[in-house]
Design a protein around this motif. Sequence first.
Motif, PDB file in Angstrom:
ATOM      1  N   PHE A 388       0.823  -1.208   0.000  1.00  0.00           N
ATOM      2  CA  PHE A 388       0.000   0.000   0.000  1.00  0.00           C
ATOM      3  C   PHE A 388       0.862   1.265   0.000  1.00  0.00           C
ATOM      4  O   PHE A 388       0.509   2.266  -0.645  1.00  0.00           O
ATOM      5  CB  PHE A 388      -0.930  -0.005   1.218  1.00  0.00           C
ATOM      6  N   LEU A 389       1.991   1.244   0.712  1.00  0.00           N
ATOM      7  CA  LEU A 389       2.892   2.396   0.703  1.00  0.00           C
ATOM      8  C   LEU A 389       3.410   2.670  -0.704  1.00  0.00           C
ATOM      9  O   LEU A 389       3.517   3.832  -1.126  1.00  0.00           O
ATOM     10  CB  LEU A 389       4.067   2.152   1.652  1.00  0.00           C
ATOM     11  N   GLY A 390       3.749   1.584  -1.430  1.00  0.00           N
ATOM     12  CA  GLY A 390       4.231   1.763  -2.795  1.00  0.00           C
ATOM     13  C   GLY A 390       3.175   2.400  -3.681  1.00  0.00           C
ATOM     14  O   GLY A 390       3.488   3.286  -4.503  1.00  0.00           O
ATOM     15  N   ILE A 391       1.919   1.969  -3.520  1.00  0.00           N
ATOM     16  CA  ILE A 391       0.839   2.552  -4.329  1.00  0.00           C
ATOM     17  C   ILE A 391       0.626   4.013  -3.952  1.00  0.00           C
ATOM     18  O   ILE A 391       0.473   4.886  -4.820  1.00  0.00           O
ATOM     19  CB  ILE A 391      -0.448   1.731  -4.149  1.00  0.00           C
ATOM     20  N   PHE A 392       0.617   4.304  -2.645  1.00  0.00           N
ATOM     21  CA  PHE A 392       0.436   5.696  -2.210  1.00  0.00           C
ATOM     22  C   PHE A 392       1.605   6.575  -2.663  1.00  0.00           C
ATOM     23  O   PHE A 392       1.424   7.743  -3.019  1.00  0.00           O
ATOM     24  CB  PHE A 392       0.277   5.759  -0.695  1.00  0.00           C
ATOM     25  N   ARG A 393       2.809   6.028  -2.631  1.00  0.00           N
ATOM     26  CA  ARG A 393       3.979   6.796  -3.080  1.00  0.00           C
ATOM     27  C   ARG A 393       3.851   7.117  -4.569  1.00  0.00           C
ATOM     28  O   ARG A 393       4.170   8.231  -5.008  1.00  0.00           O
ATOM     29  CB  ARG A 393       5.244   5.975  -2.809  1.00  0.00           C
ATOM     30  N   HIS A 394       3.380   6.110  -5.344  1.00  0.00           N
ATOM     31  CA  HIS A 394       3.173   6.336  -6.773  1.00  0.00           C
ATOM     32  C   HIS A 394       2.092   7.405  -7.002  1.00  0.00           C
ATOM     33  O   HIS A 394       2.226   8.276  -7.871  1.00  0.00           O
ATOM     34  CB  HIS A 394       2.770   5.026  -7.464  1.00  0.00           C
ATOM     35  N   ALA A 395       1.033   7.368  -6.195  1.00  0.00           N
ATOM     36  CA  ALA A 395      -0.050   8.348  -6.325  1.00  0.00           C
ATOM     37  C   ALA A 395       0.457   9.758  -5.995  1.00  0.00           C
ATOM     38  O   ALA A 395       0.139  10.729  -6.709  1.00  0.00           O
ATOM     39  CB  ALA A 395      -1.208   7.967  -5.417  1.00  0.00           C
ATOM     40  N   CYS A 396       1.247   9.890  -4.934  1.00  0.00           N
ATOM     41  CA  CYS A 396       1.779  11.193  -4.542  1.00  0.00           C
ATOM     42  C   CYS A 396       2.702  11.745  -5.629  1.00  0.00           C
ATOM     43  O   CYS A 396       2.675  12.939  -5.942  1.00  0.00           O
ATOM     44  CB  CYS A 396       2.519  11.065  -3.216  1.00  0.00           C
ATOM     45  N   TYR A 397       3.505  10.834  -6.227  1.00  0.00           N
ATOM     46  CA  TYR A 397       4.407  11.251  -7.310  1.00  0.00           C
ATOM     47  C   TYR A 397       3.614  11.755  -8.507  1.00  0.00           C
ATOM     48  O   TYR A 397       3.940  12.794  -9.104  1.00  0.00           O
ATOM     49  CB  TYR A 397       5.292  10.065  -7.697  1.00  0.00           C
ATOM     50  N   ALA A 398       2.523  11.012  -8.881  1.00  0.00           N
ATOM     51  CA  ALA A 398       1.705  11.414 -10.036  1.00  0.00           C
ATOM     52  C   ALA A 398       0.938  12.699  -9.752  1.00  0.00           C
ATOM     53  O   ALA A 398       0.790  13.568 -10.633  1.00  0.00           O
ATOM     54  CB  ALA A 398       0.738  10.284 -10.401  1.00  0.00           C
ATOM     55  N   LEU A 399       0.460  12.864  -8.534  1.00  0.00           N
ATOM     56  CA  LEU A 399      -0.267  14.085  -8.173  1.00  0.00           C
ATOM     57  C   LEU A 399       0.663  15.301  -8.176  1.00  0.00           C
ATOM     58  O   LEU A 399       0.264  16.407  -8.537  1.00  0.00           O
ATOM     59  CB  LEU A 399      -0.929  13.923  -6.805  1.00  0.00           C
ATOM     60  N   GLY A 400       1.916  15.097  -7.759  1.00  0.00           N
ATOM     61  CA  GLY A 400       2.872  16.204  -7.727  1.00  0.00           C
ATOM     62  C   GLY A 400       3.280  16.668  -9.103  1.00  0.00           C
ATOM     63  O   GLY A 400       3.772  17.796  -9.258  1.00  0.00           O
ATOM     64  N   ARG A 401       3.105  15.833 -10.126  1.00  0.00           N
ATOM     65  CA  ARG A 401       3.484  16.195 -11.490  1.00  0.00           C
ATOM     66  C   ARG A 401       2.340  16.819 -12.265  1.00  0.00           C
ATOM     67  O   ARG A 401       2.545  17.295 -13.390  1.00  0.00           O
ATOM     68  CB  ARG A 401       3.967  14.948 -12.241  1.00  0.00           C
ATOM     69  N   CYS A 402       1.149  16.792 -11.735  1.00  0.00           N
ATOM     70  CA  CYS A 402      -0.024  17.252 -12.484  1.00  0.00           C
ATOM     71  C   CYS A 402      -0.044  18.785 -12.556  1.00  0.00           C
ATOM     72  O   CYS A 402       0.122  19.475 -11.542  1.00  0.00           O
ATOM     73  CB  CYS A 402      -1.304  16.741 -11.844  1.00  0.00           C
ATOM     74  N   THR A 403      -0.268  19.315 -13.764  1.00  0.00           N
ATOM     75  CA  THR A 403      -0.298  20.774 -13.977  1.00  0.00           C
ATOM     76  C   THR A 403      -1.586  21.206 -14.673  1.00  0.00           C
ATOM     77  O   THR A 403      -1.611  22.264 -15.321  1.00  0.00           O
ATOM     78  CB  THR A 403       0.918  21.197 -14.818  1.00  0.00           C
ATOM     79  N   ARG A 404      -2.656  20.439 -14.546  1.00  0.00           N
ATOM     80  CA  ARG A 404      -3.915  20.801 -15.196  1.00  0.00           C
ATOM     81  C   ARG A 404      -4.521  22.040 -14.530  1.00  0.00           C
ATOM     82  O   ARG A 404      -4.386  22.245 -13.305  1.00  0.00           O
ATOM     83  CB  ARG A 404      -4.900  19.632 -15.139  1.00  0.00           C
ATOM     84  N   ASP A 405      -5.225  22.827 -15.302  1.00  0.00           N
ATOM     85  CA  ASP A 405      -5.868  24.026 -14.756  1.00  0.00           C
ATOM     86  C   ASP A 405      -6.968  23.623 -13.787  1.00  0.00           C
ATOM     87  O   ASP A 405      -7.766  22.716 -14.048  1.00  0.00           O
ATOM     88  CB  ASP A 405      -6.466  24.861 -15.895  1.00  0.00           C
ATOM     89  N   GLY A 406      -6.990  24.326 -12.683  1.00  0.00           N
ATOM     90  CA  GLY A 406      -8.011  24.046 -11.683  1.00  0.00           C
ATOM     91  C   GLY A 406      -7.868  22.691 -11.030  1.00  0.00           C
ATOM     92  O   GLY A 406      -8.839  22.148 -10.481  1.00  0.00           O
ATOM     93  N   PHE A 407      -6.637  22.131 -11.056  1.00  0.00           N
ATOM     94  CA  PHE A 407      -6.424  20.779 -10.510  1.00  0.00           C
ATOM     95  C   PHE A 407      -6.456  20.799  -8.995  1.00  0.00           C
ATOM     96  O   PHE A 407      -5.847  21.676  -8.356  1.00  0.00           O
ATOM     97  CB  PHE A 407      -5.082  20.231 -11.002  1.00  0.00           C
ATOM     98  N   SER A 408      -7.165  19.819  -8.420  1.00  0.00           N
ATOM     99  CA  SER A 408      -7.201  19.636  -6.973  1.00  0.00           C
ATOM    100  C   SER A 408      -6.904  18.164  -6.696  1.00  0.00           C
ATOM    101  O   SER A 408      -7.691  17.285  -7.074  1.00  0.00           O
ATOM    102  CB  SER A 408      -8.574  20.023  -6.412  1.00  0.00           C
ATOM    103  N   PRO A 409      -5.766  17.826  -6.059  1.00  0.00           N
ATOM    104  CA  PRO A 409      -5.390  16.419  -5.861  1.00  0.00           C
ATOM    105  C   PRO A 409      -6.394  15.690  -4.975  1.00  0.00           C
ATOM    106  O   PRO A 409      -6.951  16.260  -4.032  1.00  0.00           O
ATOM    107  CB  PRO A 409      -4.022  16.507  -5.193  1.00  0.00           C
TER     108      PRO A 409
END
Length: 496
Positions: A388-409
């Motif tokens: 689960f930590l690996g999945i959450f780490r992957h999610a945090c990494y993907a959320l940190g790279r997102c640059t969409r307008d009006g994005f809310s993680p």
Amino acid sequence: MSYNPPLFPNPDVDLRAMSKMSHKLFACWLLLLASDGFASITDVFKDEDGHTKWQHLANFSAGLLITLLTITLVFLAISYRNAWRVNRELTEIKKNLEERVRERTANLATTNSKLEAEIAEHRETTQRLVASESYIKSILDSMPLMLIGLNKEMAITQWNPAAEKITGAKSDMVLGKNLWEAYPTITLTPEQLKEVLDSGSNRVIQHSQRGQYYFDITLYALQGNDEVGIVILLDDVTKRVKTENRMIELDKMASMGELAATMAQDIDTPLQRISQSLGQVYALAKSDDPDALAREHCKTLKHCLETALESSEYASAIVNNLADFALHQGGSAQLVNVPEVLEHTIELAGKVISEPNGLKFRDIPLHLQVEEKLSSAPCRIAELQQVFLGIFRHACYALGRCTRDGFSPLITVDVTEFYDSIWIKINHNGVGLTPEEQINIFEPYFLNNPDASAGLGTQRLSFAYFSITEHHHGQMAVTSDIDVGTTFHVQLQVKK
């Protein structure tokens, strides 16, 4: 159909019979003339003077001759009738005999045809048996396995070329001998063979000298009507086992390498923050104006110290997590409540997961939806937490790279039970995976290019996939859209 017998149905027989009869009559006539009785009869034909009355004698003789000829003709007619009757019977017998001969000939022809067909079938069967025997012998001779056949007295009946090559004993030298007399180094005991022979079942025995050789010994019991015995197959699986062990070691090394890289990145983030904070503090400390330091940079100093302290707590939590995982690694599976493990992992992720850009996992909104009355699942708690930590780490990494307008993680976790499985779906709305990344995400990552991005390798989930599929006997999959997000699906078997 009328039948007209010939005048002499059998001329050779009738003429001979008539000739014999005529001779007999003539002989009787001569005897009669020569006899005294004839002389007394002739006296009747003499007159008083003693002269013979030839006219009367001739008439008498002619009458007598006619009588005899009449008797002869009657006899001949009777004989002819009897001969005709016999000839007719013989003709009927001949006809019946010819008919029987024809029938017998036809039967013999049919019998010969059947016999020829049976002989041809027998020849074909014989050829097939010979071909089958040759084929079986070819299979036995070409088998790479060592094959030994034994009868119920444990005497050798089969010894293929592989057995000759491994043992060095030729088949003509060992056939008929006791197994242990011919092959004393074999690692089987008479009790093992007797157990298989009595039970009629098959058995596989693994024999090895660790690091040197590995053998799979298979025992087959023969329980036919004509043959009772055992077939022994010895398979040298040394290369295969060593290859499998090597692959397992490589998988373990890849998983450990993935964990080590992940932990290194996790620790590197707070250490960099600590290093940056200390650098700023050192720069302030080098100022020539202590009063300026106190007046203008007090807030900066306080912020640096707070960042360093917080980062040290992150690093300490990561180290403790790694030590706890190492302490409980390899433990046996326990019946656990999966939502409790998830909640504990979410709490732990808030302490150990953060991104260099400043995004912390604890700052990401997370919705946890759990179905009521879930069954327990056999799990290795430490490994499941790392999954689960690996999945959450992957999610945090993907959320940190997102640059969409009006994005809310946002991270959403759903836990449900369906039939005999618990399904955990972890979804994030960050940058999704490309089709190629979806294919490779569960594969081990080896960073051979020094210029490549380290982050890309540490986002692989090969250890998580290996743990779920191999240690927990479950399933793990991913669905993703690069503009929508990613969902990880984890299936765990429940204990009923």
